[in-house]
Write a protein that holds these residues in place. Structure first.
Motif, PDB file in Angstrom:
ATOM      1  N   TRP A 180       0.838  -1.258  -0.413  1.00 36.25           N
ATOM      2  CA  TRP A 180       0.101   0.042   0.137  1.00 36.25           C
ATOM      3  C   TRP A 180       0.968   1.035   0.366  1.00 36.25           C
ATOM      4  O   TRP A 180       0.981   1.876   1.077  1.00 36.25           O
ATOM      5  N   ASP A 181       1.562   1.688  -1.420  1.00 35.72           N
ATOM      6  CA  ASP A 181       2.123   2.921  -1.624  1.00 35.72           C
ATOM      7  C   ASP A 181       1.588   4.130  -1.220  1.00 35.72           C
ATOM      8  O   ASP A 181       2.070   5.190  -2.445  1.00 35.72           O
ATOM      9  N   GLN A 182       0.168   4.328  -1.824  1.00 38.33           N
ATOM     10  CA  GLN A 182      -0.365   5.371  -2.119  1.00 38.33           C
ATOM     11  C   GLN A 182       0.035   6.850  -0.605  1.00 38.33           C
ATOM     12  O   GLN A 182      -0.145   7.526  -1.843  1.00 38.33           O
ATOM     13  N   ASN A 183       0.620   6.802   0.184  1.00 39.21           N
ATOM     14  CA  ASN A 183       0.337   7.698   1.143  1.00 39.21           C
ATOM     15  C   ASN A 183       1.525   7.814   1.658  1.00 39.21           C
ATOM     16  O   ASN A 183       1.012   7.582   3.005  1.00 39.21           O
ATOM     17  N   PRO A 184       2.559   7.585   1.446  1.00 38.30           N
ATOM     18  CA  PRO A 184       4.126   7.668   2.698  1.00 38.30           C
ATOM     19  C   PRO A 184       3.987   8.574   3.032  1.00 38.30           C
ATOM     20  O   PRO A 184       4.744   8.149   4.552  1.00 38.30           O
ATOM     21  N   GLU A 185       3.432   9.575   3.455  1.00 29.62           N
ATOM     22  CA  GLU A 185       3.635  10.420   4.673  1.00 29.62           C
ATOM     23  C   GLU A 185       2.288   9.495   5.160  1.00 29.62           C
ATOM     24  O   GLU A 185       3.535   9.935   6.584  1.00 29.62           O
ATOM     25  N   ALA A 186       1.515   9.152   4.969  1.00 29.34           N
ATOM     26  CA  ALA A 186       0.843   9.434   6.235  1.00 29.34           C
ATOM     27  C   ALA A 186       1.014   7.450   6.510  1.00 29.34           C
ATOM     28  O   ALA A 186       0.957   6.864   7.350  1.00 29.34           O
ATOM     29  N   ASN A 187       1.569   6.742   5.742  1.00 24.95           N
ATOM     30  CA  ASN A 187       1.673   5.094   6.355  1.00 24.95           C
ATOM     31  C   ASN A 187       3.105   5.032   5.495  1.00 24.95           C
ATOM     32  O   ASN A 187       3.499   4.427   3.993  1.00 24.95           O
ATOM     33  N   PRO A 188       4.331   5.294   6.571  1.00 23.58           N
ATOM     34  CA  PRO A 188       5.995   5.501   5.899  1.00 23.58           C
ATOM     35  C   PRO A 188       5.643   3.599   5.752  1.00 23.58           C
ATOM     36  O   PRO A 188       7.038   2.962   5.351  1.00 23.58           O
ATOM     37  N   PHE A 189       4.815   2.607   6.309  1.00 25.10           N
ATOM     38  CA  PHE A 189       6.017   1.078   6.033  1.00 25.10           C
ATOM     39  C   PHE A 189       4.878   0.364   4.522  1.00 25.10           C
ATOM     40  O   PHE A 189       5.345  -0.535   4.260  1.00 25.10           O
ATOM     41  N   GLY A 190       4.636   1.344   3.793  1.00 26.16           N
ATOM     42  CA  GLY A 190       3.750   0.855   3.185  1.00 26.16           C
ATOM     43  C   GLY A 190       2.952  -0.319   2.190  1.00 26.16           C
ATOM     44  O   GLY A 190       3.113  -1.532   1.689  1.00 26.16           O
ATOM     45  N   LEU A 191       2.487  -0.849   3.534  1.00 25.94           N
ATOM     46  CA  LEU A 191       1.749  -1.430   3.422  1.00 25.94           C
ATOM     47  C   LEU A 191       0.434  -1.614   4.433  1.00 25.94           C
ATOM     48  O   LEU A 191       0.318  -0.619   5.110  1.00 25.94           O
TER      49      LEU A 191
END
Length: 217
Positions: A180-191
């Motif tokens: 899940w790479d849509q929003n790296p700012e809110a989700n740095p895991f990318g999962l």
């Protein structure tokens, strides 16, 4: 006279060549600047927790231990109700929405509403932890594809009504995790957690107080 004219013509041709070269360099510079501006500012590289033996992998590959730790952390946070499940459960879903797929978030919100209407959340305190000795193993994560995994968590779920214990269950939760790479700012895991891959299975039955109320998990 022709000698001077030839020299002037040669000079003019050289100047034209230099001007053409400058134009080409300017175009290449603009292309390089554009590529630099469009390149990602941050690149997430997943490394396994144990680096004693080193690790060589493609930058886009997510190792199973990382997937497992992500699933456990997010699921544990979803089930952390320190004061009152009526407010804590919806609050956790909202604050963790960046780590949930839209389908999973919708399902969790429906689950919270149903459990609240049934009186299963009022003044409930809940927490989960790993079953001792049943942490990460080689078979804890199944790689479905490059971008999806199934994680099996063996957890202890404890619930209290005020200070009285009302539920203790040892459960295996099969969870879906996707890239899940849509929003790296809110989700740095990318999962992201995509809820359940199958029905949770009770591992052991633990003694329960008479006031127990049933829950989905």
């Amino acid at each position: 006279m022709s000698k001077y004219r030839s020299a002037v013509n040669a000079r003019d041709r050289h100047i034209s060549t230099l001007r053409g070269a400058c134009c080409v360099l300017l175009v290449l510079l603009m292309v390089a600047i554009t590529g630099w501006m469009l390149s990602p500012r941050n690149l997430t590289i997943h490394n396994p927790p144990d680096l004693r033996s080193g690790s060589t992998r493609a930058w886009w590959e997510v190792p199973p231990p990382t997937v497992y730790s992500f699933a456990f952390y997010i699921f544990q946070q979803l089930n952390s109700w320190p004061k009152d499940g009526n407010t804590d459960y919806p609050y956790r879903i909202s604050t963790l929405s960046a780590y949930l797929t839209p389908t999973c978030e919708e399902w969790l919100n429906k689950d919270a509403k149903q459990r609240k209407a049934a009186g299963e959340l009022r003044e409930r305190v809940r927490g989960i932890s790993e079953v001792p000795g049943r942490g990460y193993r080689d078979d804890s994560v199944t790689v479905v594809s490059r971008d999806s995994w199934i994680v099996r968590l063996d957890l202890v779920a404890d619930e209290y009504y005020h200070t009285e214990p009302v539920k203790r269950a040892l459960v295996r939760y099969p969870l879906k995790v996707v890239r899940w790479d849509q929003n790296p700012e809110a989700n740095p895991f990318g999962l992201a957690l995509d809820c359940y891959a199958d029905i949770p299975q009770r591992l052991e039955a633990a003694p329960v107080a008479p006031v127990e109320k049933k829950g989905l998990f």
